[in-house]
Scaffold this active site. Structure first.
Site, PDB file in Angstrom:
ATOM      1  NE  ARG A   1     -33.993  12.578  17.087  1.00 59.26           N
ATOM      2  CZ  ARG A   1     -32.623  12.398  16.886  1.00 59.26           C
ATOM      3  NH1 ARG A   1     -32.463  11.722  15.603  1.00 59.26           N
ATOM      4  NH2 ARG A   1     -31.683  12.780  17.823  1.00 59.26           N
TER       5      ARG A   1
ATOM      6  NE  ARG B   1     -23.056  10.275   8.588  1.00 59.52           N
ATOM      7  CZ  ARG B   1     -23.506  10.900   9.727  1.00 59.52           C
ATOM      8  NH1 ARG B   1     -24.692  10.835  10.067  1.00 59.52           N
ATOM      9  NH2 ARG B   1     -22.916  11.804  10.462  1.00 59.52           N
ATOM     10  CE  LYS B   2     -27.471  14.846  10.938  1.00 56.23           C
ATOM     11  NZ  LYS B   2     -27.554  15.398  12.209  1.00 56.23           N
TER      12      LYS B   2
ATOM     13  N   GLY C   1     -22.593  20.546  22.682  1.00 57.70           N
ATOM     14  CA  GLY C   1     -21.820  19.723  23.420  1.00 57.70           C
ATOM     15  C   GLY C   1     -20.740  18.972  22.817  1.00 57.70           C
TER      16      GLY C   1
ATOM     17  CB  CYS D   1     -27.203  18.358  18.080  1.00 54.31           C
ATOM     18  SG  CYS D   1     -26.757  16.515  17.655  1.00 54.31           S
ATOM     19  N   GLY D   2     -26.470  21.524  18.395  1.00 57.97           N
ATOM     20  CA  GLY D   2     -27.098  22.690  18.580  1.00 57.97           C
ATOM     21  C   GLY D   2     -27.186  23.945  17.808  1.00 57.97           C
TER      22      GLY D   2
END
Length: 585
Positions: free
Chosen positions: A133, A247-248, A504, A509-510
């Site tokens: 990424r 975390r992110k 998924g 993430c979608g």
């Protein structure tokens, strides 16, 4: 003005350098130890920073290590950034997978720590292969960068491909460990980096995809997103001040009334506003998605001048780094800390870490128009530069092959200024095209696949990686999203685009919660058998009236989704069956 400020100039109109990308260098941060006082009503002991600096890296203090989650233990056992900053990747890349598997330390290197370099081992489905990424602030990339990425994935043949992500970014697939040092050098040569793009780091800064060419833009977001990215990575050299977050952490800068950047789902969103005749930004904080909870960003009741955006970013990140919890990973995002301290308590901790310990209150002069119809960027649109247009093209579920990347680079050079823009809907914009060249561009064979005018149901289709590559995904998403949409499109005609997102797994993430209709992968039962299915979400909104959607129906078998979506489109979105439409004709 603080030492972390930068004066921004208005973008110029076309000239010999009219489309030259803005390049900024950010000053490395100076760590400030905050005083003991802080959030009102909070135990002083709770406000003690949980990390300390040792040998140039921030580590969790011994007294706070009880009950921590597994990734925190991996970080303590070995500093991930040493793989880059002390060139540990060179030695690791020379080890065979057999050697690596003999040691927990080296196994954790390839499965966890390499994510700090943007490398994700696909252990479950593609053992020995990595997804890489990048960092691509504002989604702006060049033809040279695109060609280089194409050359990387081309050598991996069927294992190599690229995806446009929901954060205006590239992910490339098929990478093998021995190639990584050379790839990192190649990225640097074309002005790219993958550093600090995974795990507990700041993700790609998002901005207006038509920044600088948008006739209706409020502000050009490119200088801001570029500055944020360079600052957070210390100009791509590595910045340990912000690599051990709980975390992110996501950030965006809003530049248009359309809110293409989705501020409500970012940990920090800069919202343009004036105050006493000065341009600047109000701040939203805390937006996030997770399997257990999704929350929209809320006002911090703060405003910063437009030429002084870094100090508050630094202060917010330091407050999160110092005070965020590191136990249950589902409760480590920044909004959980805001909930614990209260918004005023969290704000007080931010103020404590600001220069002169001062942060202005929010401005009432918001520049984003509340009643604004979101514009479609797909197709041909005039730029603010007279005589030029941009063309937005639809990339089906964001998947791109090496030869297509080469063609995109050629089109950018031949028709535009050698630049491409990536969008959060996984599409691509070719900017800076002379109007006299538009007709020829539209006849290019690549635009038959990447159409500027896709069917209405395809326009807003987004899908995460799915279980083709991702070990966390429960179901396959990209091919299924296309198949379901095509099947639905054969049955009904819609009067307007309907945004459908696929993810998924519950990590979303979608971004299914922002979609008109969202599909989250799960396992369910049909006729007594366990089958792939989806939880269906409904009602997500983007733009000025944004809000997150809710569960409509759980555990729908994937084979049953087409009739369900057809009914939803007819009953909720004004669709008509095609046989009815044909009969009326």
């Amino acid at each position: 003005m603080s030492s972390l400020s930068l004066k921004f100039l208005a973008p110029s109109m076309p000239n010999s350098n009219r489309f030259r990308p803005t390049r900024l260098q950010a000053t490395p941060p100076q760590t400030v130890v905050p005083p003991a006082t802080g959030a009102v009503g909070i135990d002083v002991e709770r406000l003690e920073p949980r990390v300390e600096e040792k040998e140039g890296y921030f580590v969790l203090k011994e007294k706070f290590r009880q009950g921590i989650n597994p990734p925190e233990k991996v970080k303590i056992e070995k500093e991930p950034m040493k793989l880059f900053m002390e060139n540990g990747i060179e030695e690791l890349s020379k080890m065979s997978l057999e050697e690596i598997e003999k040691s927990k330390l080296s196994k954790d290197d390839i499965d966890v720590r390499l994510k700090w370099l943007g490398l994700f081992h696909r252990r479950k489905h593609h053992y020995g292969r990595f997804m890489m990424r990048l960092k691509l602030p504002n989604g702006v990339t060049t033809s040279a960068q695109t060609r280089y990425l194409a050359s990387v994935i081309k050598k991996y043949r069927k294992d190599g491909c690229a995806d446009v992500t929901t954060r205006q970014n590239w992910q490339i697939r098929g990478v093998v460990l021995p190639d990584v040092p050379e790839i990192l050098k190649g990225l640097e040569e074309v002005g790219l980096t993958s550093l600090q793009s995974g795990m507990d780091n700041v993700r790609n800064p998002v901005g207006n995809p038509i920044a600088g060419i948008d006739p209706d833009e409020i502000v050009d977001t490119r200088p801001y997103t570029n500055l944020l990215s360079q600052y957070i990575t210390a100009n791509s050299r590595g910045n340990p001040a912000f690599t051990n977050l709980p975390r992110k952490w996501n950030v965006c800068v809003i530049g248009s009334h359309d809110l293409y950047e989705h501020p409500h789902i970012n940990d920090l969103a800069y919202m343009p506003a004036t105050k006493n005749g000065r341009f600047g930004f109000n701040l939203l904080v805390g937006g996030f998605f997770s399997p257990k909870r999704c929350a929209e960003a809320i006002p911090l009741d703060a405003w910063v001048p437009g030429d002084d955006i870094l100090p508050v970013c630094k202060a917010i990140l330091e407050a999160f780094r110092d005070l965020g919890t590191r136990g249950n990973r589902q409760k480590c995002r920044m909004m959980w800390l805001i909930d614990e301290l209260g918004i005023e308590g969290f704000r007080a901790e931010v103020v404590k870490r600001m220069p002169q310990q001062h942060l202005e209150r929010e401005s009432s002069e918001d520049l984003v128009q509340k009643q604004w119809e979101r514009r479609d960027y797909l197709g041909v649109h005039p730029q603010k530069q007279v005589g030029y247009s941009f063309v937005g093209i639809h990339v089906p579920v964001g998947r791109v092959q090496a030869d297509e990347m080469d063609e995109l680079a050629r089109l950018a050079d031949e028709y535009g200024s050698g630049e491409l823009r990536l969008t959060v809907e996984q599409n691509i914009i070719i900017p800076n095209i002379e109007n006299s060249k538009i007709e020829a561009l539209l006849k290019e064979p690549l635009l038959e696949r990447f159409s500027p005018e896709p069917p209405l149901l395809m326009k807003g289709l987004v899908a995460c990686t799915g279980n083709q590559f991702c070990g966390q995904a429960i179901i396959e998403t990209k091919a299924r999203a296309l198949k379901v949409t095509e099947d639905v499109n054969r049955q009904v005609s819609v009067p307007r685009p309907v945004r459908m997102h696929w993810t998924g797994c519950p990590n979303t993430c979608g971004q299914v919660q922002v979609a008109d209709i969202g599909f989250m992968g799960c396992m369910t039962r049909k006729d007594g058998k366990v089958v792939e299915g989806a939880d269906v979400f409904l009602g997500g909104k983007i733009g000025s009236d944004s809000h997150l959607g809710d569960i409509y129906k759980k555990g729908v078998p994937c084979d049953d989704l087409v009739p369900l979506v057809v009914d939803l489109l007819i009953n909720r979105f004004g669709a008509v069956r095609r046989e009815t439409e044909e009969a009326e004709d």
